[in-house]
Design an enzyme around this catalytic site. Structure first.
Site: not given
Ligand code: SAM
Length: 218
Positions: A38, A64-66
């Site tokens: 990530r 950026i999503s969780q």
């Protein structure tokens, strides 16, 4: 810069363990979260926090999503579709969700509306040799030339289910989309079975808005 993965691998393991603790059970999904780095989808300033279960800015007022959110949506796909199935993602953003889907062996198509994010994610995904198709455009209209899709994931919050996306679902296909207002949405799943589309809703999430012809108006 080197990817410094010796430093980040233990953090990634801890993040994956937390996802498991928080209810993600699919082993293939957990394996993909262990594999995809990530931190490489973020600016270096965020590398040290990249494995926290949080969204982070990626530019253009987008995030950026969780990881939990990415895992939650991915698990719906992985529980229902085998490798090689066709998956369309709306909202490429950093490219992380798309890379997770590609890691799981799906044929991934992803659309982003911001030119800067499209270019940046393209560079990241090419550098990491992630195999997928991506394009710049309004994802609320889908990707007609390569439709139909087994799954369509919308990674931005919408006021409704775009008609074009429902029309581009294959038989037994699912549209997974957060629906609500601009601050809170409920994850909604539209499942096509023949000529009928069944809908059910699950949990609340908070996404940035889906902006386009069949989403929020620009
Ligand atoms: N999936 C991304 C990731 O893994 O980094 C995070 C997505 S971010 C929460 C939502 C993204 O949707 C933003 O990059 C935004 O520009 C994009 N977006 C919003 N409306 C869109 C549309 N109509 N078509 C394509 N992308 C859109």
């Amino acid at each position: 810069m080197q990817d410094q993965d010796h430093k980040y691998r233990p953090k990634r393991e801890a993040m994956t363990a937390l996802l498991h603790q928080n209810g993600i059970k699919n082993e293939r999904v957990l394996e993909a979260f262990l594999t995809v780095k990530r931190h490489l989808f973020l600016d270096t300033a965020f590398w040290d926090v990249a494995y926290q279960d949080s969204p982070f800015p990626i530019g253009q007022n987008q995030t950026i999503s969780q990881p939990f959110t990415v895992a939650y949506m991915t698990e719906i796909v992985a529980d229902n579709y085998t490798k090689g199935s066709k998956v369309l993602e709306i909202g490429t953003g950093s490219g992380y969700q798309a890379a997770i889907l590609a890691e799981l062996g799906y044929r991934v198509f992803t659309i982003e509306r911001h030119a800067e994010l499209y270019e940046k994610s393209k560079q990241t995904l090419e550098k990491l040799r992630v195999s997928l198709m991506q394009r710049l455009g309004d994802g609320t209209l889908g990707w007609i030339s390569v439709a139909p899709f087994d799954a369509i994931l919308v990674t931005a919050g919408s006021p409704n289910a775009p008609k074009a996306l429902l029309e581009q679902l294959a038989d037994n296909g699912r549209l997974i989309i957060p629906i609500g207002n601009e601050t809170k949405q409920r994850m909604s799943i539209f499942h096509r079975q023949g000529d009928t589309i069944y809908e059910h809703q699950t949990h609340d999430f908070a996404f940035v808005p889906l902006i386009g012809k069949q989403g929020w108006q620009p």
